[in-house]
Design a protein around this motif. Structure first.
Motif, PDB file in Angstrom:
ATOM      1  N   GLU A   1      29.768  -7.736 -18.797  1.00  0.00           N
ATOM      2  CA  GLU A   1      30.705  -8.554 -19.554  1.00  0.00           C
ATOM      3  C   GLU A   1      30.883  -9.916 -18.871  1.00  0.00           C
ATOM      4  N   GLU A   2      31.506 -10.839 -19.601  1.00  0.00           N
ATOM      5  CA  GLU A   2      31.910 -12.140 -19.066  1.00  0.00           C
ATOM      6  C   GLU A   2      33.366 -12.365 -19.429  1.00  0.00           C
TER       7      GLU A   2
ATOM      8  N   VAL B   1      34.177 -10.706 -23.040  1.00  0.00           N
ATOM      9  CA  VAL B   1      33.166 -10.706 -24.086  1.00  0.00           C
ATOM     10  C   VAL B   1      31.897 -10.096 -23.520  1.00  0.00           C
ATOM     11  N   ASN B   2      31.053  -9.584 -24.414  1.00  0.00           N
ATOM     12  CA  ASN B   2      29.773  -9.035 -23.973  1.00  0.00           C
ATOM     13  C   ASN B   2      28.890 -10.151 -23.416  1.00  0.00           C
TER      14      ASN B   2
ATOM     15  N   SER C   1      24.932 -14.137 -23.919  1.00  0.00           N
ATOM     16  CA  SER C   1      24.759 -15.225 -24.895  1.00  0.00           C
ATOM     17  C   SER C   1      24.891 -16.590 -24.211  1.00  0.00           C
TER      18      SER C   1
ATOM     19  N   GLU D   1      26.407 -19.323 -25.564  1.00  0.00           N
ATOM     20  CA  GLU D   1      27.744 -19.853 -25.761  1.00  0.00           C
ATOM     21  C   GLU D   1      28.549 -18.900 -26.637  1.00  0.00           C
ATOM     22  N   TYR D   2      29.882 -19.091 -26.624  1.00  0.00           N
ATOM     23  CA  TYR D   2      30.796 -18.225 -27.376  1.00  0.00           C
ATOM     24  C   TYR D   2      31.773 -19.120 -28.133  1.00  0.00           C
TER      25      TYR D   2
ATOM     26  N   TYR E   1      35.540 -13.336 -31.556  1.00  0.00           N
ATOM     27  CA  TYR E   1      34.550 -14.278 -31.006  1.00  0.00           C
ATOM     28  C   TYR E   1      33.182 -14.078 -31.632  1.00  0.00           C
TER      29      TYR E   1
ATOM     30  N   LYS F   1      29.031 -14.648 -30.730  1.00  0.00           N
ATOM     31  CA  LYS F   1      27.995 -14.922 -29.742  1.00  0.00           C
ATOM     32  C   LYS F   1      26.943 -15.834 -30.386  1.00  0.00           C
ATOM     33  N   ASN F   2      26.518 -16.848 -29.669  1.00  0.00           N
ATOM     34  CA  ASN F   2      25.595 -17.805 -30.264  1.00  0.00           C
ATOM     35  C   ASN F   2      24.575 -18.287 -29.235  1.00  0.00           C
ATOM     36  N   ASP F   3      23.306 -18.306 -29.643  1.00  0.00           N
ATOM     37  CA  ASP F   3      22.230 -18.834 -28.796  1.00  0.00           C
ATOM     38  C   ASP F   3      21.592 -20.088 -29.400  1.00  0.00           C
TER      39      ASP F   3
ATOM     40  N   LYS G   1      34.806 -23.616 -29.169  1.00  0.00           N
ATOM     41  CA  LYS G   1      33.847 -23.163 -28.162  1.00  0.00           C
ATOM     42  C   LYS G   1      34.602 -22.888 -26.866  1.00  0.00           C
TER      43      LYS G   1
END
Length: 410
Positions: free
Chosen positions: A353-354, A367-368, A371, A373-374, A382, A384-386, A405
């Protein structure tokens, strides 16, 4: 003579009571009869002692006296009555110059009686039956050892042959009263009737075995001793089968020259006996009530098991909480109580996690990991975005929420 046959017929009522019935229930307070029943009405030991006295006094009984010679074709109805409800269970027609006494016995079932019967009549006729003896046997000898401390362990006994019952119980009694064994005989008319009755009542689950023995003394009298045994098998487990078996012994004494006609009179009384429909309805209602109570009890048992499971889960959660506290203590000792960031990074590494900071509400969230960015809304949801060019605020599928963000927490 044939009180054992009647005895076996009443046993069928008990056997059928163990099976499920679908008869419509009417309102009946069956517990009322428990309170009203007088347990002193009859006992096994008293009745059998009385029967023993009849047998022992048989040789000295005068052929003249209380009973006068009447026409054997004249019949009198005897009613077998339940002491608890007052209902007639069944009725049978005997020669009118016979004195018939029946007493209900509730050893096997506190609601449904089995009858002990005693008969006296002309030609020195004496007849009685013994109380039912019930046993449970198993095919696997190890089951006896396993069940020896269970409820009803005193009923455990391997099923024995009728011939052995004759040798162990009938022979001593007959010899003590001056009778010698003559022969075994068959009573096909009676046996065929009983087998068909048992088949119909039990659906073929119950079996019958009968042995009839003839005896004679030196004063011109004959006796018939009959052992009737019922048994049924039920699976106990995948490795064993339980057999429930029960038997009763019937004795008849009469002058030798009236032996055959007396047997015929008993057989006719049994075969022409009548069951009371009102009693059958009562038994059906009782069976339905018992089935309903069993269903309620099963539901209670299921709830109790669920409650026990939930209590176990609460206990385990307490244990887990204690383990978590112990783990936190370990982390403090390892990284120091002021090294929150190092400790948090170590835990996040284990849990994959982060920890991120949401400027919309000023809180940290887990958050998991994994990724680039979040993005997070004010409710802690939230994304998760790459894709570095993606902005969820322009996505019409996200209900026009405001997304910010978020970065790693400090």
């Amino acid at each position: 003579m044939k009180t054992t046959a009647i005895h076996l017929i009443f046993l069928l009522t008990l056997i059928s009571a163990c099976r499920n019935n679908n008869t419509t229930q009417t309102d009946t307070d069956f517990d009322y009869y428990d309170n009203e029943y007088d347990e002193g009405y009859t006992t096994d030991s008293n009745f059998e002692n009385e029967a023993n006295n009849i047998a022992k006094s048989y040789e000295t009984e005068s052929k003249s006296g209380f009973f006068e010679k009447l026409s054997s074709k004249k019949l009198k109805t005897h009613y077998f009555r339940d002491a608890r409800t007052g209902l007639v269970v069944s009725s049978a027609d005997y020669p009118s110059n016979w004195e018939v006494i029946s007493k209900p016995n509730y050893t096997m079932d506190q609601k449904l009686p089995v009858f002990l019967t005693q008969i006296q009549g002309p030609n020195n006729l004496k007849s009685f039956n013994t109380p039912i003896r019930i046993h449970v046997s198993y095919q696997n000898p190890q089951t006896y050892q396993f069940m020896k401390n269970s409820y009803g362990a005193n009923l455990h006994r391997a099923m024995v042959s009728n011939q052995r019952i004759i040798e162990e119980e009938v022979l001593p009694r007959m010899q003590n009263t001056g009778f010698k064994f003559i022969e075994n005989i068959r009573l096909p008319k009676l046996e065929n009737y009983l087998r068909e009755k048992i088949r119909a009542e039990s659906g073929g689950q119950v079996r019958l075995e009968m042995v009839a023995t003839v005896w004679k003394n030196n004063t011109g009298q004959k006796a018939l001793a009959t052992v009737g045994k019922l048994y049924m098998q039920q699976p106990l487990s995948i490795i064993d089968t339980m057999t429930i078996w029960m038997y009763s012994t019937d004795y008849m004494f009469v002058d030798e020259n009236h032996f055959s006609e007396t047997i015929s009179a008993f057989e006719n009384a049994l075969i022409n006996s009548k069951e009371n429909p009102e009693w059958k309805q009562y038994v059906a209602q009782l069976n339905q009530l018992r089935a309903q109570k069993a269903a309620v009890q099963r539901e209670i048992n299921m709830r109790n098991r669920q409650a026990a499971f939930e209590a176990h889960q609460r206990k385990m959660r307490g244990i887990w909480a204690a383990q978590d506290a112990n783990h936190a203590s370990f982390m403090n000792r390892t990284f120091g109580s002021g090294s929150d960031t190092s400790q948090r990074n170590f835990v996040n590494m284990i849990n994959e996690e982060e920890t991120v900071y949401n400027p919309l509400d000023g809180k940290n969230y887990q958050v998991n990991a994994g990724s680039t960015e979040y993005w997070m809304d004010s409710e802690g949801n939230y994304i998760k975005n790459d894709d570095l060019f993606y902005n969820p605020n322009g996505d019409i599928n996200l209900n026009n929420r405001e997304w910010t963000k978020v970065g790693k927490a400090f």
